[in-house]
Design a protein around this motif. Structure first.
Motif, PDB file in Angstrom:
ATOM      1  N   CYS A  75       0.729  -1.210   0.040  1.00  0.00           N
ATOM      2  CA  CYS A  75      -0.145  -0.140  -0.047  1.00  0.00           C
ATOM      3  C   CYS A  75       0.780   1.402  -0.138  1.00  0.00           C
ATOM      4  CB  CYS A  75      -0.919  -0.099   1.274  1.00  0.00           C
ATOM      5  SG  CYS A  75      -2.130  -1.288   1.305  1.00  0.00           S
ATOM      6  N   GLU A  76       0.437   2.137  -0.893  1.00  0.00           N
ATOM      7  CA  GLU A  76       1.161   3.449  -0.850  1.00  0.00           C
ATOM      8  C   GLU A  76       0.361   4.579  -0.197  1.00  0.00           C
ATOM      9  OE1 GLU A  76       1.811   4.239  -4.972  1.00  0.00           O
ATOM     10  OE2 GLU A  76       2.998   2.394  -5.511  1.00  0.00           O
ATOM     11  N   TYR A 124      -8.617  -3.302  -4.261  1.00  0.00           N
ATOM     12  CA  TYR A 124      -8.638  -2.035  -3.436  1.00  0.00           C
ATOM     13  C   TYR A 124      -7.270  -1.382  -3.279  1.00  0.00           C
ATOM     14  CZ  TYR A 124     -13.489  -1.186  -2.890  1.00  0.00           C
ATOM     15  OH  TYR A 124     -14.744  -0.787  -3.360  1.00  0.00           O
ATOM     16  N   ALA A 125      -6.250  -2.273  -2.887  1.00  0.00           N
ATOM     17  CA  ALA A 125      -4.667  -1.761  -2.623  1.00  0.00           C
ATOM     18  C   ALA A 125      -4.347  -1.442  -4.106  1.00  0.00           C
ATOM     19  CB  ALA A 125      -3.817  -2.963  -2.035  1.00  0.00           C
ATOM     20  N   VAL A 126      -4.521  -2.016  -4.943  1.00  0.00           N
ATOM     21  CA  VAL A 126      -3.995  -1.618  -6.617  1.00  0.00           C
ATOM     22  C   VAL A 126      -4.672  -0.220  -6.736  1.00  0.00           C
ATOM     23  CG1 VAL A 126      -3.671  -2.148  -8.925  1.00  0.00           C
ATOM     24  CG2 VAL A 126      -3.341  -4.032  -7.216  1.00  0.00           C
ATOM     25  N   ALA A 127      -6.199  -0.368  -6.526  1.00  0.00           N
ATOM     26  CA  ALA A 127      -6.923   0.817  -6.974  1.00  0.00           C
ATOM     27  C   ALA A 127      -6.458   1.975  -6.637  1.00  0.00           C
ATOM     28  CB  ALA A 127      -8.380   0.738  -7.030  1.00  0.00           C
ATOM     29  N   VAL A 128      -6.499   2.095  -5.075  1.00  0.00           N
ATOM     30  CA  VAL A 128      -5.984   3.104  -4.256  1.00  0.00           C
ATOM     31  C   VAL A 128      -4.487   3.704  -4.737  1.00  0.00           C
ATOM     32  CG1 VAL A 128      -5.471   4.084  -1.878  1.00  0.00           C
ATOM     33  CG2 VAL A 128      -7.457   2.505  -2.334  1.00  0.00           C
ATOM     34  N   ASN A 129      -3.843   2.727  -4.840  1.00  0.00           N
ATOM     35  CA  ASN A 129      -2.229   3.228  -5.415  1.00  0.00           C
ATOM     36  C   ASN A 129      -2.533   3.929  -6.624  1.00  0.00           C
ATOM     37  OD1 ASN A 129      -1.194   1.912  -3.031  1.00  0.00           O
ATOM     38  ND2 ASN A 129      -0.392   0.175  -4.289  1.00  0.00           N
ATOM     39  N   GLU A 130      -3.197   3.394  -7.290  1.00  0.00           N
ATOM     40  CA  GLU A 130      -3.448   4.102  -8.722  1.00  0.00           C
ATOM     41  C   GLU A 130      -4.093   5.653  -8.678  1.00  0.00           C
ATOM     42  OE1 GLU A 130      -5.895   2.369 -12.004  1.00  0.00           O
ATOM     43  OE2 GLU A 130      -4.358   1.055 -11.743  1.00  0.00           O
ATOM     44  N   VAL A 131      -5.146   5.591  -7.491  1.00  0.00           N
ATOM     45  CA  VAL A 131      -5.915   7.134  -7.723  1.00  0.00           C
ATOM     46  C   VAL A 131      -5.519   7.834  -6.657  1.00  0.00           C
ATOM     47  CG1 VAL A 131      -7.420   6.495  -9.561  1.00  0.00           C
ATOM     48  CG2 VAL A 131      -7.870   5.920  -7.106  1.00  0.00           C
ATOM     49  N   GLY A 132      -4.686   7.344  -5.392  1.00  0.00           N
ATOM     50  CA  GLY A 132      -4.220   8.018  -4.662  1.00  0.00           C
ATOM     51  C   GLY A 132      -5.249   8.193  -3.275  1.00  0.00           C
ATOM     52  N   SER A 133      -6.464   7.695  -3.417  1.00  0.00           N
ATOM     53  CA  SER A 133      -7.318   8.061  -2.070  1.00  0.00           C
ATOM     54  C   SER A 133      -8.475   6.739  -2.303  1.00  0.00           C
ATOM     55  CB  SER A 133      -7.929   9.224  -1.568  1.00  0.00           C
ATOM     56  OG  SER A 133      -8.780   9.714  -2.522  1.00  0.00           O
TER      57      SER A 133
END
Lengths: 464, 370, 399
Positions: free
Chosen positions: A34-35, A355-364
């Motif tokens: 997670c970023e 969700y981990a990938v999606a959140v990394n992609e769009v930031g929140s």
């Protein structure tokens, strides 16, 4: 001879004590790092299905799997710190309710990024609406119309974790065709429940594909209601018409009744019973205990079907080991330890990764929406708990093609291999005082892509 | 009947006034105002043209679903409530409406505006066929004829007519268009469904006030007496079947063009039974019965039960620890639905509309108690 | 024109008879080649299967007829009463075998049943010392019988448990749902049975969950030396083996016995006669001193008991599942075919529906005409000829 995966389904479940919970996930689960820290936020698993209606017996283990898995992941950090929650709504098998619940979800203030659904009929009803509302869905069912629209050529926003039902009968035919020594002159009689699910595998494309594999599919399918007391006449119709294989796209009592009737008619040695992935389930094995074949084993012994994921008995898979430990820790009965419980776990693990990938992609988390999620689903290559391979090839497909053919057998008394007769078999007492034979699934092939048999699919023979 | 009770000092001075649906200016204002308000609802939601977020978007779909079912149940009301012939095949007639209109639109290229009346008439004709046994068969035996419709029609649609209907697979239905404008969005369909539903309810209300409607009621109350009075019982029963199926056909057609996708699984016996339940809850034989019934059942399944499920699910295991939580999940919605219905039937066995009439009378003659 | 009408009216009877004959001949011309083309053993087999399956339909139909006969209510909840009875039987059957019958459950079941039985005529009965004594003794006897551990008692205990459960269900249903609605429109009562089915649906799922349960009541049969299934070699005439499923045969025989019992009950016992009287005219029955409340309660108890029997038999033949209640819907044609008030009609109706279903499956393979279509078509034809069913009461109507 291929290695036979075996294990003691129940004994291990009894023997493994509730293990101490360390607060990190085991090493074999490799989620994307997670970023963004989402601590304090909530990711909701929206799910509606037939919880109380006639498919409840399969939804209940799914709910058990979902809730056990959610509790497990939440205790280990959830999704990048966010808590997983669940929202289940009951359709009772009524499509009007499905529509109403979908309307509720799709008009929520914070529109869901992803919905879990269950029934083929629900998917077919909502296919175009979900595409219009841009909400992707995850399902474990595979009717062509639900995933690719009525014409089979308009992929929707729903993604299935198993091959299409038509592709499953295709891979079965391929297997039969390739093993002519075991299945000389194969003629398949299609016998199933009426309705969207039961009739999903009998299409023009599957009939012509099977013919190309040297397998005849009779043009007189028989459908019997799940309430049927006796289906002797239906089975005899197909056998009289020449069938030596009976294929069923049903679950629980469906395959059990077909197999029991074949045994009653004394046809165990002449007629092979086969089915969809749902037919190879614990429930079928357990229901089978009430009617035994000539060898003293349950009549469903020897049932062949699709097994598009790893099974409870394949303990060399660490994911299976984990789920078995958790099922034991949560005191899930043998009847709950089935295909839907596995899928519930796989689904939650998929959620965490998506969700981990999606959140990394769009930031929140707020920035994640249906369209983002669709992109993530289509481009991710992942294996949820090692159960199956989650890979939609950049959006080319809507159903995961990986499939293998397996056979349902029963464990022998030593726990070393399949039983050959009733005396030889291991029986265990169930909680209700009766005894059960322990069903095991033995893969007959390795994973390979199922043929693509939707209308206009790559493997549909030309000219059909 | 309450219709005769008006505020004191209001008298009819003409025949037109005497037969008017809304007898006072206030009633008329209220009725028209409510209709306009109903039409305004989509404009006040997030996805409306102004993007106002005053009313939840969920209302649109819910009101449309209610309106469609009100049409269907209104049809059932004509047959069951006014004419006294119980029907367990109403969903099958909806299926006829849905599939015939879809086939007309897809295979004959008809527009929605032509397919709607044609499919309604066709469904009415099918209704006539299944009304034929009413010549000889009565009461619960007639239920059989309608139950037969509930099995024979889906069988026909599923197997012999498969090339047209896609059998067990879903059938796509194109969105209606008018002068090149597409009614594909939910909000647009609202303006087809709501006025039609209101119109059909008023039509049903008026039919039941005519000679035909009075004949229906006399057949319900005592068919033998009706026959002796010179009423052609069979002909009127057939008319009731025709009208009932016609309404079901319109509801089915609207449903098809609203969801743009139909499957036979939407029109099973369960659905017929639910519609009968809606009618009885609302009040059979009352013009407002269908509206009350459909709205109440919808409220129950969509709002009340989901709202109760979570607290009950959290509460029960604490009080009764032996109850399996997974079982509780599955049991709650049927349990609560059954309980609510039961309480309801004991409190208001003649339906909500009956209560409403009593309430209206009490209001109009206040402060006197009788 | 007028002459034609008159001729028609004068010869109505012969014209209708003629039409029937023509219809029968046409039907035979259509069906006979189909029948002739079948192998003999298939015909015999599907006839036997149809009759055996029809036995279960008949048993379900009987339960619906009993309630309709007594109270004029068509019971939509019958299927759920079947499942509930079957599940109670299952619980005692398995826990008795394991020696783990819960004392709380046994006492509660006996106590509640006794309370409901004693208070059939009013709650005040509970105040009377004599009734209280019966209550205590009854509870003690029944819970004792349920709790004794002993070899081979499981069948008896399960039967007792299911019987108590059935009676309790019937009485509770009548007391709390049907009785408050006496005097209200029939629609309300019919809908009440629908509400009841939702409630029973919830209760069964709450207690037993949704998993399908095979009810292994017929395993004892094999120990008695009866083969399962019974196979009869057809020899040369039939050219095939006929299978008779033992569990269905037992169910069929039990159904016949139940019918015999009920016919005798309604014809020769005073309770049965007073039930018929009540069904005929409630007010009149009350005026000659019959306890209408008691009679209605007894009717519901009997129907629930019948439902439990049907549930156990069907559960043994297939499994106890949430789909079972749908089976009761399939028995509706049997009820109406035989006639709503006729006990014998329920039997004939059930058998005919079973036969029609299997024959249609046999003669039209791949058309799915059997379960969905054929029973209803036959029913429509029968009702067109006999509007009150085969054995229903034909009443003269007056204003």
């Amino acid at each position: 001879m291929r290695k036979v995966f075996l294990a003691l389904l129940l004994l291990a479940a009894l023997a493994v004590p509730a293990f101490a919970q360390d607060e990190t996930l085991p090493d074999f689960i490799e989620h994307t790092a997670c970023e963004v820290d989402l601590t304090g936020e909530t990711v909701t698993v929206y799910h509606f299905g037939d919880i109380s209606g006639s498919y409840a017996f399969i939804t209940q283990p799914l709910l058990a799997g979902l809730s056990d898995a959610i509790a497990y992941y939440n205790a280990r950090g959830g999704v990048c710190g966010a808590t997983l929650a669940s929202d289940n709504r009951d359709t009772g098998g009524d499509l009007a309710q499905t529509q109403a619940h979908y309307d509720y979800y799709s008009t929520l203030e914070d529109e869901p990024d992803l919905i879990v659904l269950y029934a083929s009929g629900d998917a077919e009803l909502l296919s175009s609406q979900m595409a219009e509302d841009e909400i992707p869905g995850l399902i474990s069912a595979g009717s062509v119309a639900g995933l690719y629209g009525e014409d089979g050529a308009t992929p929707g926003w729903i993604y299935a974790s198993n091959p299409l039902y038509s592709d499953q009968i295709g891979s079965f035919c391929r297997y039969v065709g390739a093993n002519a020594d075991q299945f000389p002159d194969p003629v398949v009689g299609y016998i199933s429940w009426p309705g969207a699910f039961g009739e999903a595998a009998y299409t023009d494309e599957t009939v012509s594909y099977c013919a190309a594999q040297g397998v005849t599919v009779l043009e007189t399918p028989e459908y019997f209601p799940p309430t049927a007391t006796d289906i002797t006449t239906n089975v005899q119709n197909l056998v009289d018409a020449g069938a030596n294989i009976l294929y069923t796209n049903s679950l629980a009592s469906g395959p059990a009744l077909v197999a029991a009737t074949v045994a009653l008619l004394g046809l165990d040695d002449d007629v092979q019973v086969a089915g969809v992935n749902w037919a190879l389930d614990t429930s079928v094995g357990l229901l089978g205990r009430s009617s035994l074949g000539s060898d003293g084993l349950p009549a469903v012994n020897g049932l062949v079907g699709s097994l598009p994921f790893y099974w409870w008995t394949e303990t060399d898979q660490p994911g299976i080991g984990l789920i078995r430990e958790q099922a034991a820790a949560n005191e899930r009965a043998l009847s709950m330890q089935n295909i839907a419980y596995l899928l519930g776990w796989g689904l939650v693990d998929t959620y965490v990764e998506l969700y981990a990938v999606a959140v990394n992609e769009v930031g929140s988390l707020d920035a994640v929406d249906g369209a983002v999620m669709k992109g993530v689903i289509e481009n991710l290559s992942y294996s949820p708990l090692g159960l199956y391979s989650f890979d939609y090839n950049g959006g080319e497909t809507r159903a995961l093609p990986g499939n293998r053919i397996a056979r349902m057998l029963f464990l022998n008394a030593d726990g070393t291999g399949p039983a050959t007769s009733g005396e030889d078999a291991m029986t265990v007492p169930l909680a209700d005082g009766t005894t059960a034979y322990i069903p095991i699934l033995v893969p007959l092939t390795e994973f390979e892509p199922a043929p693509d048999l939707r209308p206009g699919g790559a493997d549909v023979p030309a000219g059909s | 009947m309450s219709a005769n009770i008006r505020p004191s000092g209001v008298f009819d001075t003409s025949y037109a006034q005497d037969i008017a649906l809304n007898r006072t200016r206030f009633d008329r204002l209220l009725a028209n105002g409510l209709f306009v308000l109903l039409l305004l609802i989509p404009l006040l939601t997030l996805e409306g043209p102004f993007g106002l977020n005053i009313l939840p978007q969920l209302w649109i779909g819910t009101i449309m679903r209610i309106a469609i079912f009100v049409i269907a149940v209104q049809g059932l009301n004509i047959l069951v409530g006014y004419t006294g012939q119980i029907s367990l095949g109403h969903a099958a007639f909806m299926a006829v409406g849905a599939y015939s209109s879809a086939i007309m639109a897809r295979h004959l290229g008809m527009s929605f505006w032509l397919a709607l009346p044609l499919s309604a008439l066709f469904t009415g004709a099918v209704g006539l066929i299944f009304g034929l046994p009413s010549l000889r068969v009565k009461g619960f035996y007639l239920v059989m004829a309608t139950l037969a419709a509930q099995f024979i029609i889906p069988w026909l649609l599923r197997y012999p007519l498969e090339p047209l209907t896609n059998g067990s697979r879903p059938l796509d239905v194109p969105a209606p268009t008018l002068f090149g404008l597409s009614f594909a969005s939910t909000g647009a369909m609202y303006y087809i469904i709501i006025p039609l539903s209101v119109f059909l309810c008023l039509a049903a209300r008026n039919i039941t006030r005519t000679r035909v409607g009075r004949a229906f009621v006399s057949i319900r109350d005592n068919d033998l007496a009706a026959e002796l009075l010179g009423i052609n019982v069979f002909a009127y029963k057939l008319q009731a079947f025709f009208l009932s199926a016609l309404y079901a056909g319109i509801a089915g057609c609207l449903m098809a063009f609203d969801t743009n996708n139909i499957t036979l699984d939407s029109f099973l016996l369960d659905s017929s039974i639910t519609m009968l339940a809606m009618l009885v809850i609302g009040g059979a034989g009352y013009p407002l019965g269908p509206l009350f019934g459909v709205a109440f059942v919808n409220l129950l399944t969509q709002n009340i039960i989901p709202a109760l499920v979570v607290p009950v699910r959290d509460f029960v295991p604490r009080v009764l620890p032996f109850i399996n939580t997974v079982n509780l999940y599955a049991a709650l919605s049927p349990l609560l639905f059954g309980l609510a219905l039961m309480v309801f039937l004991i409190v208001a066995p003649r339906g909500l509309a009956h209560r409403w009439e009593i309430f209206k009378i009490a209001w109009k003659i206040r402060p006197f108690s009788h | 024109m007028a002459t034609i009408t008159r001729t028609f009216n004068n010869n109505r009877r012969s014209i209708t008879t003629g039409l029937y004959v023509v219809a029968v001949v046409l039907a035979l011309i259509w069906l006979l080649p189909l029948i002739g083309g079948q192998r003999p053993y298939r015909l015999v087999q599907s006839t036997i299967t149809g009759l055996l399956v029809g036995g279960i339909y008949a048993l379900i139909a009987l339960g619906i007829v009993v309630i309709n006969k007594a109270s004029g209510v068509f019971n939509f909840a019958h299927g759920w009463m079947m499942l509930l009875g079957g599940l109670i039987f299952y619980s005692f059957f398995t826990s008795s075998a394991a020696g783990t019958v819960s004392p709380a459950a046994a006492v509660a079941l006996s106590l509640l049943t006794m309370i409901m039985v004693i208070t059939t005529n009013g709650w005040r009965q509970l105040m009377q010392p004599r009734s209280l004594a019966i209550l205590v003794i009854g509870t003690a006897v029944f819970s004792g019988a349920l709790l004794i551990t002993g070899a081979n008692l499981q069948f008896v205990q399960a039967l007792l448990g299911a019987a108590l459960g059935g009676v309790l269900t019937g009485l509770v249903v009548e007391r709390f749902t049907i009785r408050p609605l006496i005097g209200q429109p029939l629609f309300a009562m019919v809908l009440m049975t629908l509400a009841l089915s939702e409630l029973l649906h919830g209760i069964t799922q709450l207690i037993w969950g949704s998993v399908e349960i095979p009810l292994q009541v017929f395993t004892g049969v094999a120990q008695l030396g009866i083969p399962s299934p019974i196979r009869i070699d057809g020899g040369e005439t039939l050219a095939g083996t006929i299978i008779i499923r033992t569990e269905l045969l037992i169910a069929f025989i039990l159904a016949l016995l139940a019918f015999g019992g009920f016919v005798a009950f309604f014809r020769y016992t005073s309770a049965g006669l007073s039930m018929r009287a009540t069904a005929e005219n409630q007010k009149l029955a009350q005026s000659v001193g019959l306890r209408v409340r008691t009679i209605l309660a007894v009717a519901w108890a009997i129907a629930a008991l019948l439902a439990a029997v049907a549930g156990v038999l069907q559960g043994g033949a297939t499994s106890l599942s949430l789909n079972m209640p749908l089976l009761a819907l399939r028995a509706f044609p049997a009820v109406l075919l035989g006639g709503l008030e006729s006990i014998g009609g329920a039997l004939v109706g059930g058998l005919v529906i079973g036969l029609v279903q299997e024959w249609a499956n046999l003669l039209f393979p791949g058309s799915q005409a059997g379960t969905e279509l054929a029973p209803y078509v036959v029913l429509m034809i029968v009702l067109a000829i006999r509007p009150d069913g085969l054995f229903g009461q034909k009443r003269i109507e007056r204003i």
